[in-house]
Design a protein around this motif. Structure first.
Motif, PDB file in Angstrom:
ATOM      1  N   SER A   1      17.037   1.288   1.255  1.00 49.15           N
ATOM      2  CA  SER A   1      17.697   0.089   1.609  1.00 49.15           C
ATOM      3  C   SER A   1      18.822  -0.137   0.406  1.00 49.15           C
ATOM      4  O   SER A   1      19.954  -0.646   0.823  1.00 49.15           O
ATOM      5  CB  SER A   1      16.760  -1.077   1.504  1.00 49.15           C
ATOM      6  N   LEU A   2      18.492   0.368  -0.695  1.00 51.22           N
ATOM      7  CA  LEU A   2      19.596   0.252  -1.696  1.00 51.22           C
ATOM      8  C   LEU A   2      20.810   1.186  -1.503  1.00 51.22           C
ATOM      9  O   LEU A   2      21.951   0.828  -1.626  1.00 51.22           O
ATOM     10  CB  LEU A   2      18.953   0.632  -3.147  1.00 51.22           C
TER      11      LEU A   2
ATOM     12  N   ILE B   1      10.373  13.047   0.894  1.00 55.59           N
ATOM     13  CA  ILE B   1      10.910  11.982   1.123  1.00 55.59           C
ATOM     14  C   ILE B   1       9.991  11.104   2.080  1.00 55.59           C
ATOM     15  O   ILE B   1       9.774   9.910   2.102  1.00 55.59           O
ATOM     16  CB  ILE B   1      12.376  11.999   1.797  1.00 55.59           C
ATOM     17  N   SER B   2       9.715  11.874   3.098  1.00 57.84           N
ATOM     18  CA  SER B   2       8.756  11.186   4.158  1.00 57.84           C
ATOM     19  C   SER B   2       7.527  10.576   3.395  1.00 57.84           C
ATOM     20  O   SER B   2       6.916   9.480   3.956  1.00 57.84           O
ATOM     21  CB  SER B   2       8.254  11.987   5.114  1.00 57.84           C
ATOM     22  N   ILE B   3       7.102  11.079   2.402  1.00 53.46           N
ATOM     23  CA  ILE B   3       5.598  10.601   1.624  1.00 53.46           C
ATOM     24  C   ILE B   3       5.954   9.655   1.190  1.00 53.46           C
ATOM     25  O   ILE B   3       5.049   8.584   0.708  1.00 53.46           O
ATOM     26  CB  ILE B   3       5.212  11.611   0.926  1.00 53.46           C
TER      27      ILE B   3
ATOM     28  N   THR C   1       0.785  -1.371  -0.065  1.00 57.54           N
ATOM     29  CA  THR C   1      -0.192   0.211   0.050  1.00 57.54           C
ATOM     30  C   THR C   1       0.788   1.212  -0.073  1.00 57.54           C
ATOM     31  O   THR C   1       0.399   2.228  -0.214  1.00 57.54           O
ATOM     32  CB  THR C   1      -0.927  -0.029   1.196  1.00 57.54           C
ATOM     33  N   THR C   2       2.188   1.026   0.487  1.00 56.49           N
ATOM     34  CA  THR C   2       2.775   2.289   0.581  1.00 56.49           C
ATOM     35  C   THR C   2       3.912   2.354  -0.567  1.00 56.49           C
ATOM     36  O   THR C   2       4.239   1.589  -1.166  1.00 56.49           O
ATOM     37  CB  THR C   2       3.819   2.110   2.080  1.00 56.49           C
ATOM     38  N   PRO C   3       4.348   3.780  -0.829  1.00 57.67           N
ATOM     39  CA  PRO C   3       5.362   3.853  -1.748  1.00 57.67           C
ATOM     40  C   PRO C   3       6.723   3.417  -1.615  1.00 57.67           C
ATOM     41  O   PRO C   3       6.903   2.819  -0.590  1.00 57.67           O
ATOM     42  CB  PRO C   3       5.370   5.509  -2.017  1.00 57.67           C
ATOM     43  N   PRO C   4       7.632   3.457  -2.617  1.00 58.97           N
ATOM     44  CA  PRO C   4       8.797   2.449  -2.412  1.00 58.97           C
ATOM     45  C   PRO C   4      10.225   3.167  -1.630  1.00 58.97           C
ATOM     46  O   PRO C   4      11.167   3.006  -1.959  1.00 58.97           O
ATOM     47  CB  PRO C   4       9.279   2.169  -4.001  1.00 58.97           C
ATOM     48  N   GLY C   5       9.745   4.186  -1.009  1.00 53.02           N
ATOM     49  CA  GLY C   5      10.817   4.941  -0.400  1.00 53.02           C
ATOM     50  C   GLY C   5      11.759   4.130   0.510  1.00 53.02           C
ATOM     51  O   GLY C   5      12.903   4.131   0.680  1.00 53.02           O
TER      52      GLY C   5
END
Length: 506
Positions: free
Chosen positions: A64-65, A175-177, A55-59
């Motif tokens: 992690s990358l 970034i938080s979004i 459900t959440t974006p890939p931040g």
């Protein structure tokens, strides 16, 4: 004592506990079964493949990358996906949040020194460690969830907004979004209050004309009074006898109580007369907001996947739950005989308004509990969460129980609001309550993880707790942490007709 001490303290328990968790639970668990494979796809360079259950974006995956690339620069330098992919193990991906927990601790430390300049480095260190021990935040430090990184981004956004580095703050807002969409609310909250503080700290000549009316004169007086109050350089000026929470001495002897309406009008006046400067400094936040709104229209909603399980709902009872949880998390501030008597004295001084507010709060809370208590299917079916047992053994123990809890909800919120009002403006407190409602009410699922960000904001803006109470609260947090960890690692169970081991979790 300082940032290094906080980071070292968090690492001292986070690293060995993470190693223990990875040895006992090496495979992805619960929501990790979605997040870990998705992160591993990103490690293979498959950026266009997406799990529809997420459900959440890939931040989190991008962070992690970057984190893994810093650990193994050789694999990143040669840009060989096949070489980088084996590095993205569950254990290494989980360690992302261990690093983020250390970052959160340091950010809490810096924020405390900004918000409470007189707190001292030693007390700020102790407070930062206390926040790192908060049970929900502590537990998810060791799993691959979005919560810890999301908190770090929000705290960084808050810190740079206080330092008036608004472009950097907006960047962290964006970034938080990428970690959690509801962080747009916290970005707007910080930006709005940042704009108010910005215009209040401008020189009087920047927004006051010599031909202005009584409101202008009042603005001048407030700014001059504020300038005479000790403050940290470049940050929100602290006030002692401000118009925001009590009567102000004007012209040496006359007490003038500034009403909430006058406070709003005064702020509006200053914002309007400094609109060019405000627009210039706060445009980045507007850009992020516009992009986010465009995303909602493009996506057809705020969540990315599993939309049928995350439908926006009028879950007003969730707002009440947060009040109780936040007050309980700061037990020495809210649930003591001294605190109860203090609130009663406060109400006695304002009998009419306090009685009316209490009746309205009780009435609205009854409506929220009776008509808008939502039992999400996940809450009813999943016995691996504390919320499952709280719902069944407490709230649903008897049909009267949810109504019996209403006075406790109301007391908790009154206490939280009163505590915040001692250090913040009424506009700030009202906007915080509104932000909490916007974040929590639409969420149909009761999840303590959703409460972490607003709870940390409450902690940062609450009075400093004495050393003995701070130690007692830290000990209670530690006991809850260890209890949950033991149940998670060493008290597994099995569902009937299901394969695989189940574990207890927040």
């Amino acid at each position: 004592m300082g940032r290094l001490a906080v980071a070292a303290a968090v690492a001292a328990w986070a690293v060995p506990v993470a190693a223990l968790v990875n040895s006992v639970v090496p495979d992805p668990y619960m929501d990790e079964i979605f997040h870990v494979p998705q992160a591993q796809r990103y490690c293979r360079g498959e950026f266009l493949v997406w799990d529809p259950m997420i459900t959440t974006p890939p931040g989190l995956y991008y962070i992690s990358l970057a984190y893994l690339a810093s650990l193994f620069p050789g694999a990143w330098a040669i840009k060989v996906a096949e070489a980088f992919d084996p590095l993205c193990t569950t254990a290494l991906l989980r360690s992302t949040n261990v690093m983020m927990a250390m970052v959160c601790g340091v950010l809490v430390y810096d924020l405390l020194l900004c918000i409470k300049p007189g707190i001292g480095k030693t007390k700020a260190t102790a407070y930062a460690i206390l926040v790192a021990l908060y049970p929900v935040h502590w537990f998810f430090t060791f799993l691959y969830y979005t919560d810890v990184a999301s908190l770090a981004a929000v705290l960084a956004m808050y810190l740079f907004c206080l330092k008036k580095r608004f472009w950097v703050s907006a960047m962290f807002g964006a970034i938080s979004i990428l970690f959690r969409q509801t962080n747009i609310i916290w970005m707007l909250f910080f930006a709005a209050n940042g704009a108010i503080t910005y215009v209040q700290d401008l020189p009087v000549s920047d927004y006051v004309s010599h031909k202005n009316s009584r409101l202008t004169d009042k603005s001048s007086t407030e700014v001059l009074d504020r300038d005479n109050t000790a403050s940290a350089p470049g940050l929100r000026r602290r006030r002692t006898n401000s118009s925001i929470s009590q009567s102000r001495v004007v012209s040496g002897s006359t007490n003038l109580h500034i009403s909430f309406i006058e406070e709003v009008l005064d702020i509006s006046f200053k914002l309007w007369n400094s609109k060019s400067k405000v627009l210039l400094n706060f445009t980045p936040f507007a850009i992020v907001l516009v992009v986010f709104v465009a995303f909602i229209f493009w996506n057809g909603g705020i969540v990315l996947g599993a939309k049928e399980a995350h439908v926006v709902s009028p879950h007003f009872a969730q707002f009440l739950y947060f009040g109780l949880v936040s007050a309980a998390a700061l037990l020495p501030l809210h649930f003591t005989p001294r605190r109860v008597s203090e609130l009663f004295r406060w109400c006695a001084k304002n009998k009419t308004s306090s009685s009316l507010a209490m009746l309205v709060a009780l009435g609205l809370s009854f409506v929220a509990v009776h008509f808008f208590s939502i039992a999400h299917p996940y809450l009813l079916a999943d016995n691996r969460h504390y919320t499952f047992y709280i719902w069944r053994k407490v709230i649903q123990a008897h049909w009267m129980m949810k109504y019996i809890l209403i006075p406790i909800y109301v007391y908790s919120w009154f206490s939280v609001i009163n505590i915040l009002g001692k250090s913040q403006t009424r506009v700030w407190v009202l906007s915080f309550v509104f932000a909490v409602a916007l974040v929590l009410v639409p969420a149909p699922l009761v999840e303590f993880r959703y409460y972490t960000i607003p709870l940390v904001i409450v902690v940062l803006n609450s009075p400093v707790i004495g050393n003995c109470r701070l130690l007692a609260l830290g000990s209670a947090y530690t006991a809850a942490d260890l209890c949950t960890l033991v149940m998670f690692l060493f008290k597994p169970f099995h569902w009937e007709h299901e394969t695989g081991t189940q574990r207890f979790i927040w």
